[in-house]
Structures are given as C-alpha cells and as structure tokens.
Design a protein around this motif. Sequence first.
Motif, short mmCIF file in Angstrom:
data_model
loop_
_atom_site.label_atom_id
_atom_site.label_comp_id
_atom_site.label_asym_id
_atom_site.label_seq_id
_atom_site.Cartn_x
_atom_site.Cartn_y
_atom_site.Cartn_z
N SER A 1 0.82 -1.21 0.00
CA SER A 1 0.00 0.00 0.00
C SER A 1 0.85 1.26 0.00
O SER A 1 1.87 1.34 0.70
CB SER A 1 -0.91 0.01 1.23
OG SER A 1 -1.71 -1.15 1.27
N ASP A 2 0.40 2.26 -0.76
CA ASP A 2 1.13 3.53 -0.83
C ASP A 2 1.22 4.22 0.53
O ASP A 2 2.18 4.94 0.80
CB ASP A 2 0.44 4.48 -1.82
CG ASP A 2 0.56 4.00 -3.26
OD1 ASP A 2 1.49 3.21 -3.55
OD2 ASP A 2 -0.29 4.40 -4.09
N TYR B 1 -6.29 2.86 4.61
CA TYR B 1 -5.68 2.27 3.43
C TYR B 1 -6.69 2.21 2.29
O TYR B 1 -7.81 1.72 2.46
CB TYR B 1 -5.16 0.86 3.73
CG TYR B 1 -3.96 0.84 4.65
CD1 TYR B 1 -2.69 1.13 4.16
CD2 TYR B 1 -4.10 0.52 5.99
CE1 TYR B 1 -1.58 1.10 4.99
CE2 TYR B 1 -3.00 0.50 6.84
CZ TYR B 1 -1.75 0.79 6.33
OH TYR B 1 -0.66 0.76 7.16
N GLU C 1 -8.06 1.27 -1.71
CA GLU C 1 -8.05 0.14 -2.65
C GLU C 1 -6.90 0.32 -3.64
O GLU C 1 -6.76 1.36 -4.27
CB GLU C 1 -9.37 0.10 -3.42
CG GLU C 1 -9.47 -1.01 -4.44
CD GLU C 1 -10.04 -2.29 -3.88
OE1 GLU C 1 -9.73 -3.35 -4.43
OE2 GLU C 1 -10.79 -2.23 -2.89
N PRO C 2 -6.03 -0.68 -3.79
CA PRO C 2 -4.90 -0.54 -4.72
C PRO C 2 -5.35 -0.64 -6.17
O PRO C 2 -6.28 -1.39 -6.49
CB PRO C 2 -3.99 -1.71 -4.34
CG PRO C 2 -4.94 -2.75 -3.81
CD PRO C 2 -6.02 -1.98 -3.10
N GLU C 3 -4.70 0.12 -7.04
CA GLU C 3 -5.00 0.02 -8.47
C GLU C 3 -4.38 -1.25 -9.05
O GLU C 3 -4.96 -1.89 -9.93
CB GLU C 3 -4.46 1.25 -9.21
CG GLU C 3 -5.18 2.54 -8.86
CD GLU C 3 -4.69 3.71 -9.69
OE1 GLU C 3 -3.85 3.49 -10.58
OE2 GLU C 3 -5.16 4.84 -9.44
N ASN C 4 -3.21 -1.59 -8.57
CA ASN C 4 -2.52 -2.81 -9.01
C ASN C 4 -1.92 -3.49 -7.79
O ASN C 4 -1.59 -2.82 -6.80
CB ASN C 4 -1.41 -2.49 -10.01
CG ASN C 4 -1.93 -1.83 -11.27
OD1 ASN C 4 -2.63 -2.44 -12.06
ND2 ASN C 4 -1.59 -0.55 -11.45
N ILE C 5 -1.78 -4.80 -7.85
CA ILE C 5 -1.13 -5.51 -6.76
C ILE C 5 0.07 -6.28 -7.29
O ILE C 5 0.08 -6.74 -8.43
CB ILE C 5 -2.10 -6.43 -6.00
CG1 ILE C 5 -2.71 -7.48 -6.93
CG2 ILE C 5 -3.20 -5.63 -5.34
CD1 ILE C 5 -3.59 -8.47 -6.19
N TYR D 1 -2.01 -6.00 0.85
CA TYR D 1 -2.65 -4.69 0.75
C TYR D 1 -3.88 -4.65 1.66
O TYR D 1 -4.95 -5.17 1.30
CB TYR D 1 -3.08 -4.42 -0.69
CG TYR D 1 -1.95 -4.39 -1.69
CD1 TYR D 1 -1.43 -3.19 -2.15
CD2 TYR D 1 -1.40 -5.58 -2.17
CE1 TYR D 1 -0.39 -3.16 -3.07
CE2 TYR D 1 -0.35 -5.56 -3.08
CZ TYR D 1 0.15 -4.36 -3.53
OH TYR D 1 1.19 -4.35 -4.43
#
Length: 206
Positions: A80-81, A92, A94-98, A104
């Motif tokens: 996670s950013d 946290y 939602e990630p765009e890419n994993i 995440y």
Amino acid sequence: RKYIADHEGYIRYDHIGEGGYQESEKVIQKLLEERSMALGIQMASTSSLVDIEEFQHTVFRTPELYFGFKFAQNRNQLGSDEGFQPGSIVSYSEPENIVLHKFYPIGNWKNYDDSMELVSEVGSIKLLYNAKEVNIVTENNAELEIFLDGKPLPGEYAGKDIINGNTLKVSEAGLYNIINSDTSSSHVLEINVQGPGFQIFTFTFG
C-alpha cells in the motif's frame, strides 16, 4: 546462462534464461552415468537427484509476510502507498494494481509493532501469492469471507479451517489454514472482514 560440461571438460549442455530444470537434471544424470562407465564406478543410486517440482515450489513460494511494522522493517512486504505508520490508525485505499508477494490492507487499520487491527466497520486484505497453502496468524473474534481470483473460495482450494463454503470464523488466537491445494500456483486472495477488532499478525505459506 548455464553450461554443463562432461567429465572430460566438453560442453554438453547450454541453456539461456530461467527454467529448464527437468531437462538440466536429465543431462546431469546422463553425464554421471557416462562418467561412471568410463571410470568403472557403480552408481549408488539411479533415483532422481532433485525433486524438481519441490525445488521450484520452494524457490518461488511467497515468503512469510508480517503485518507488524517492527517485524516487517526493511522487508518491503506492504504494498500500500500509505505504508506503515507506527502506532497510528491508517486509512488504506483500494490498490490500483497488486504485486506478487506483497499484501494490501483496505479500510482503517491500526499499526502495531507486531500486527494490524481493523478499526473500521468493514475492511479487507488483498494478496497476490504463489504457494500450495496459505495460513494466517490472528486473534479476536471475527468472521471472514475468503475470495480467490475474484470469486468465492472454491472447495478444492479450501483450507481445513474453512466452513460453509468460503467462511472462516476466528474464535481464538492462533494459526488458521485458509488455502490448501495440491500444487503450487499464483492467485489473488481477498479476505473480507465484518466488524472492528480483528487483528492479524502474519501470513505463512506452504
């Protein structure tokens, strides 16, 4: 790039890039037999030198992942950013890419030195892993819904602690087996959590 030479020093095999483990082992076995015949030595065993499937499984398996900032330090396992923020409640997104081998969390999670605790009403964890088995070390009562590759966990992948299709009930501190399959493969795992208080320490893999 790798080369395999025979007992006289001649190059007998040349391979570029990853893979080729089965082929490489066959070449080594053949060259060992040739050497034994040339020197008049009887080989102790003709069984496989390496369990190739197990070798590949061990090399590429996702390592143990730590949710506590103290244990995860310098391991680069949290994708996670927002990162770790010791002692804080972190929202946290939602990630765009994993990315493979990284986890995440999604929702509001408090960062402890040995774990993360969900403080929002709902939350989830996403992970792209490679393994045969997936376990979590956790505590505090919670009911988790497990999804694999965007769908409810299929029965053939269900770990021994899964009940009612894709549900895991956490009732006490300990290790829970959520994925159990015959072969090592890569999948996107999603754990959905209802209600605050759920605390997770570690992902382990087999």
